[in-house]
Design an enzyme around this catalytic site. Structure first.
Site, short mmCIF file in Angstrom:
data_model
loop_
_atom_site.label_atom_id
_atom_site.label_comp_id
_atom_site.label_asym_id
_atom_site.label_seq_id
_atom_site.Cartn_x
_atom_site.Cartn_y
_atom_site.Cartn_z
N HIS A 356 -13.83 6.99 10.44
CA HIS A 356 -15.25 7.27 10.22
C HIS A 356 -15.56 8.69 9.80
O HIS A 356 -16.73 9.03 9.61
CB HIS A 356 -16.04 6.99 11.51
CG HIS A 356 -16.30 5.55 11.74
ND1 HIS A 356 -17.43 4.93 11.26
CD2 HIS A 356 -15.59 4.60 12.38
CE1 HIS A 356 -17.40 3.66 11.61
NE2 HIS A 356 -16.30 3.42 12.30
N LYS A 544 -31.99 11.07 11.81
CA LYS A 544 -30.56 10.89 12.04
C LYS A 544 -30.14 11.91 13.09
O LYS A 544 -30.94 12.77 13.46
CB LYS A 544 -29.76 11.09 10.75
CG LYS A 544 -30.14 12.37 9.99
CD LYS A 544 -29.38 12.52 8.68
CE LYS A 544 -29.89 11.63 7.56
NZ LYS A 544 -28.97 10.56 7.20
N ARG A 545 -28.89 11.83 13.58
CA ARG A 545 -28.44 12.85 14.51
C ARG A 545 -28.58 14.24 13.90
O ARG A 545 -28.47 14.40 12.68
CB ARG A 545 -26.97 12.61 14.88
CG ARG A 545 -26.78 11.50 15.89
CD ARG A 545 -27.54 11.74 17.17
NE ARG A 545 -26.96 12.80 17.96
CZ ARG A 545 -26.15 12.61 18.99
NH1 ARG A 545 -25.84 11.38 19.40
NH2 ARG A 545 -25.66 13.63 19.66
N LYS A 550 -25.57 17.56 8.19
CA LYS A 550 -26.64 16.69 7.74
C LYS A 550 -27.82 17.51 7.18
O LYS A 550 -28.75 16.97 6.59
CB LYS A 550 -27.10 15.78 8.88
CG LYS A 550 -26.04 14.72 9.25
CD LYS A 550 -26.55 13.81 10.37
CE LYS A 550 -25.56 12.77 10.83
NZ LYS A 550 -25.55 11.55 10.01
N THR A 652 -25.66 5.05 7.06
CA THR A 652 -26.21 3.70 7.00
C THR A 652 -27.74 3.78 7.01
O THR A 652 -28.41 2.85 6.57
CB THR A 652 -25.75 2.83 8.20
OG1 THR A 652 -25.95 3.58 9.41
CG2 THR A 652 -24.29 2.44 8.05
N LYS A 656 -30.90 1.46 5.10
CA LYS A 656 -32.10 0.87 5.73
C LYS A 656 -33.34 1.26 4.94
O LYS A 656 -34.24 0.44 4.70
CB LYS A 656 -32.23 1.35 7.18
CG LYS A 656 -31.06 1.00 8.08
CD LYS A 656 -31.14 1.78 9.40
CE LYS A 656 -29.82 1.73 10.15
NZ LYS A 656 -29.74 2.74 11.22
C1 LIG Z 1 -28.95 3.80 11.41
C2 LIG Z 1 -29.03 4.69 12.57
C3 LIG Z 1 -28.27 5.86 12.61
C4 LIG Z 1 -27.39 6.31 11.48
O1 LIG Z 1 -28.16 7.08 10.57
P1 LIG Z 1 -27.50 8.00 9.46
O2 LIG Z 1 -28.68 8.42 8.65
O3 LIG Z 1 -26.58 7.12 8.67
O4 LIG Z 1 -26.83 9.11 10.13
C5 LIG Z 1 -28.39 6.68 13.73
N1 LIG Z 1 -29.19 6.36 14.75
C6 LIG Z 1 -29.93 5.24 14.74
C7 LIG Z 1 -30.83 4.96 15.90
C8 LIG Z 1 -29.88 4.37 13.66
O5 LIG Z 1 -30.63 3.25 13.67
#
Ligand SMILES: *Cc1c(COP(=O)(O)O)cnc(C)c1O
Length: 812
Positions: A356, A544-545, A550, A652, A656
């Site tokens: 990952h 995101k985190r 990022k 991911t 979305k």
């Molecule tokens: C999809 C998702 C992530 C991953 O987000 P990235 O933008 O790909 O880092 C992290 N936390 C939650 C709650 C998510 O639904």
């Protein structure tokens, strides 16, 4: 199921009485949630029993997905959707004066994960069941999940997430399936006169692993797979004996607490290997319990060991469960009497591994001393795997000490988990095309040279059922009206929407739906945070985190710059924008917490300044989680995916947003590259350095952030505001660390390098947004092309290429 809503209402009222002892009139929303959940669980259970029976009778190959994290979120809505009970239940509840959405909100998120990796595991479970594939999750039932984030005085404060305090209604405790996991002690080699040399494990500490099973129901089918979460408990007889011996009840309680701590909490860091002993205990606990349970199921089939790889696939989600490899070896040899060669062959053929990340600080490496003392037999096996592997290398590359040292599993006093995972498995996959290429060409080049056939790509995906059909019902209905409902089972069919590019009424409808979703978010933000947001502004979302790579900081500096522009010319005509952020920082990640503080400071300044507050707004949404993502993503116009190129393995979140019609502002990183390939230059906003450029700079060390600071007055001005007297710093030193990271430490993530190009791209976004028809068309194209990112596609690829399993039609 229920044949009509009257039948449902009767069953619901009966459940309220029998389970909660209440009449419908006196039930609280929480009671109603529990009664509804119990009804749904009953429906699911019938097919659960059937599925398990079917798997046993047909002896189908089973996939076991080992993951330290499953970020499931709420399950009620998703289960109703998959059971196709949504509208019936919604209408039935309505008659009883209850609102389904409010009941859904009574459910506490199951937050047993940090972010992308854990959410991927959850999406995969949904796809496995929906594709009628026999695949199950193995994880840990942490008593405390991902911490709850509060923002106090603009700073992150972490509170424990005691998610089990209000019953997790979906789990079933199965004490009869408990197994014993052993730690510590010592190993003795024993040679009987007759038999071969064998190893006896002594003086170990025993822990009971008790499974709690959660049913995973497929969409519109009869398949119900299992997520099995293990809980650590003392073995009662042993603890009593121990207490007796020591005759000391305090130490008994300590002992019990220590054992239970194994499944107490989730480590809240998704990108740094902390190397803590308790974490290693957790990893082995999951692995040993899981492998024992896999073996037990296999033995019930009464087949020879040679058919083990035809009946079981063990997949490891990153290296955290890599001890599956030596644990399977241990059981096959020490308990089942197989020889090394045979055990190794079965292990390699049944284990597969997903990588990952290429971030070096995230690559797991355990000190040899720790592994040896905590898991003596496991360490012996790892050492032997390493010995044999190095001998093989020596035969292929005689005299190439450098290469062998580089590839060794045990080296420099450490056990390298990625090396163990590659050597002990038959498949290694990256999670997006670019990421897999970087693994093959750089990070794992020497492994790729040695085992080229093992490497493959599986671009991540998300379940379109949760992220579109459940999270965005209005959009989902509009799509179905336009192209029929075949896209629900075959998300690729969303491409049929491409015929609607010139259909103005349809484009207007998409626009109206987006506005309704935005209005709902506006109401919620007003209610929960007291911030007034203009639904006509561009909703620009970065959730995101929080991590350096990022680059939330790039977004923040951009907003500071916009603020400065408006302040210097309050008549400036800019397209109104609301910047939303949601991000948790690992509790030990000081810099990330500073960025959260900066964003909240900017929000405070911007939202309270008369000159700017109708032009730009900043909203920090506390406690980012799956349920908040479901609320925000359908209301987004712009998706921020601005990682330093080469650093985000896939992402991911980007998928979305795309599926919900937001346009991506992104670097050519991770799966953004594949989004770009699908939609073309005109329907995505890419900017910044390429991954090659980034990697070249890291190699030759020629980057100078100070040069940019000196030459770009916009950069200089905003950075100076972090540390000099300004509305953002008020003369305090809160943000000195950020300033230093960008200048003194030469800006590891190239924030300043990409600043100008980011600014330029954001200006284009604003201009384009003014032409709503064109914008809606771009949005439509993104939705239409998003089918590729359904995790059904991803899982089908894993099933065919890695696990070699097929869809099984269930016996009716
Ligand atoms: C999809 C998702 C992530 C991953 O987000 P990235 O933008 O790909 O880092 C992290 N936390 C939650 C709650 C998510 O639904």
């Amino acid at each position: 199921m229920f044949s009509d809503k009257e039948e449902f209402k009767e069953a619901f009222k009966a459940k309220l009485e029998t389970k909660l002892g209440k009449k419908a009139e006196e039930a609280t929303e929480r009671d109603a949630y529990k009664a509804l959940g119990a009804l749904v669980q009953e429906r699911i259970s019938r097919n659960w029993v059937k599925t398990n029976q079917d798997y046993r009778t047909n002896k189908n190959k089973q996939v076991y997905y080992f993951s330290m994290e499953f970020l499931m979120g709420r399950l009620l809505g998703n289960n109703l959707l998959n059971l196709k009970m949504l509208s019936l239940v919604e209408e039935g509840l309505d008659d009883l004066g209850l609102n389904l959405t409010s009941l859904e909100e009574k459910e506490h998120d199951a937050g047993l994960g940090n972010g992308g990796l854990g959410r991927l595991a959850a999406c995969f479970l949904d796809s496995l069941a929906s594709l009628e594939l026999a695949g199950h999750g193995y994880g840990i039932r942490y008593r405390y999940g991902m911490f709850e984030q509060h923002i106090i005085d603009g700073q992150q404060v972490e509170l424990p997430d005691h998610w089990l305090s209000q019953d997790f209604i979906w789990e079933v405790r199965r004490p009869e399936e408990a197994v014993e996991v052993r730690f510590g002690g010592n190993v003795e080699a024993v040679k009987n006169e007759s038999g071969p040399l064998h190893f006896e494990y002594k003086n170990y500490e025993q822990v009971q692993a008790v499974p709690y099973d959660v049913p995973i129901a497929g969409y519109n089918n009869d398949t119900v797979n299992t997520l099995r979460l293990w809980s650590a408990e003392p073995i009662v007889e042993n603890t009593l004996r121990k207490a007796e011996i020591e005759n000391n009840s305090a130490s008994f309680l300590d002992y019990k607490r220590e054992l239970e701590s194994i499944s107490s909490f989730l480590y809240p860091d998704d990108s740094t290997d902390e190397g803590k002993r308790l974490r290693l205990k957790q990893e082995y606990f999951l692995v040993s319990a899981g492998v024992q349970s896999v073996i037990r199921s296999f033995e019930r089939l009464d087949l020879p060991w040679t058919s083990f790889p035809d009946k079981a696939a063990l997949h490891i989600n990153d290296t955290h469960p890599a001890l599956v490899i030596p644990e399977l070896m241990r059981i096959l040899m020490d308990e089942k009497g197989l020889g090394w060669e045979e055990a190794w062959d079965l292990t390699q053929s049944s284990v597969s591994y997903t990588n990952h990340t290429t971030l070096s600080e995230a690559l797991e490496a355990w000190p040899v001393d720790m592994v040896r003392s905590l898991l003596p037999r496991i360490f012996m096996i790892i050492d032997e795997i390493n010995e044999r592997f190095c001998q093989d290398l020596w035969r292929t590359y005689p005299g190439d000490f450098d290469r062998i040292a580089d590839l060794a599993i045990v080296a420099d006093g450490q056990v390298k988990m990625a090396h163990l995972s590659i050597v002990g498995s038959h498949s290694v996959n990256g999670v997006a095309k670019l990421h897999t290429e970087i693994l093959k060409k750089r990070e794992m080049k020497r492994f790729y040279d040695t085992f080229p056939e093992r490497f493959n790509n599986k671009t991540n995906g998300i379940t379109h059922r949760r992220w579109l059909m459940h999270a965005n019902k209005p959009l989902s209905s509009a799509i179905t009206e336009a192209i029929g409902d075949s896209w629900m089972e075959q998300p690729k069919r969303l491409e049929d929407l491409l015929n609607k590019q010139e259909d103005h009424p349809f484009l207007d409808r998409l626009h109206d739906i987006k506005q309704e979703n935005k209005q709902k978010l506006v109401d919620w933000v007003q209610e929960t945070q007291g911030i007034a947001v203009d639904p006509a502004s561009i909703f620009d979302v970065h959730i995101k985190r929080l991590h350096g790579y990022k680059r939330q900081l790039l977004n923040a500096l951009h907003i500071m710059h916009l603020y400065n522009e408006i302040k210097s010319d309050p008549t400036l005509d800019i397209v109104p924008r609301t910047f939303f952020f949601g991000a948790k920082a690992a509790s030990s990640y000081h810099f990330a917490k500073k960025v959260i503080q900066l964003i909240n400071r900017i929000a405070h300044v911007v939202n309270n300044d008369r000159d700017v507050k109708d032009k730009i707004k900043v909203v920090f949404l506390p406690n980012y989680s799956v349920s908040i993502a479901e609320r925000v993503i359908p209301a987004s116009n712009v998706s921020e995916q601005i990682s330093t190129a080469s650093k985000e393995a896939s992402g991911t979140g980007n998928m979305k947003f795309m599926m919900n019609g937001a346009l991506t502002v992104g670097t050519m990183d991770g799966a953004n590259v594949e989004i770009h390939d699908l939609v073309g230059d005109d329907n995505i906003y890419t900017f910044g350095m390429s991954s090659e450029e980034v990697l070249e700079y890291y190699r030759n060390g020629s980057y100078s952030s100070r040069e940019i600071y000196e030459n770009d007055s916009r950069v200089r001005h905003t950075l100076d505001q972090l540390v000099h007297y300004s509305p953002f710093s008020k003369g305090e030193t809160d943000f000195q660390e950020i300033y230093d990271a960008l200048l003194t430490y030469n800006d590891e993530f190239f924030v300043l390098k990409d600043f100008a190009s980011y600014l330029f791209t954001q200006q284009k976004v604003s201009r384009d947004y003014l032409n709503q028809r064109e914008w809606n068309k771009k949005s439509l194209i993104n939705i239409a092309k998003s089918g590729k990112f359904s995790s059904d596609r991803t899982i089908q690829e894993y099933a065919t290429d890695i696990w070699q399993i097929q869809r099984t039609r269930m016996l009716k």
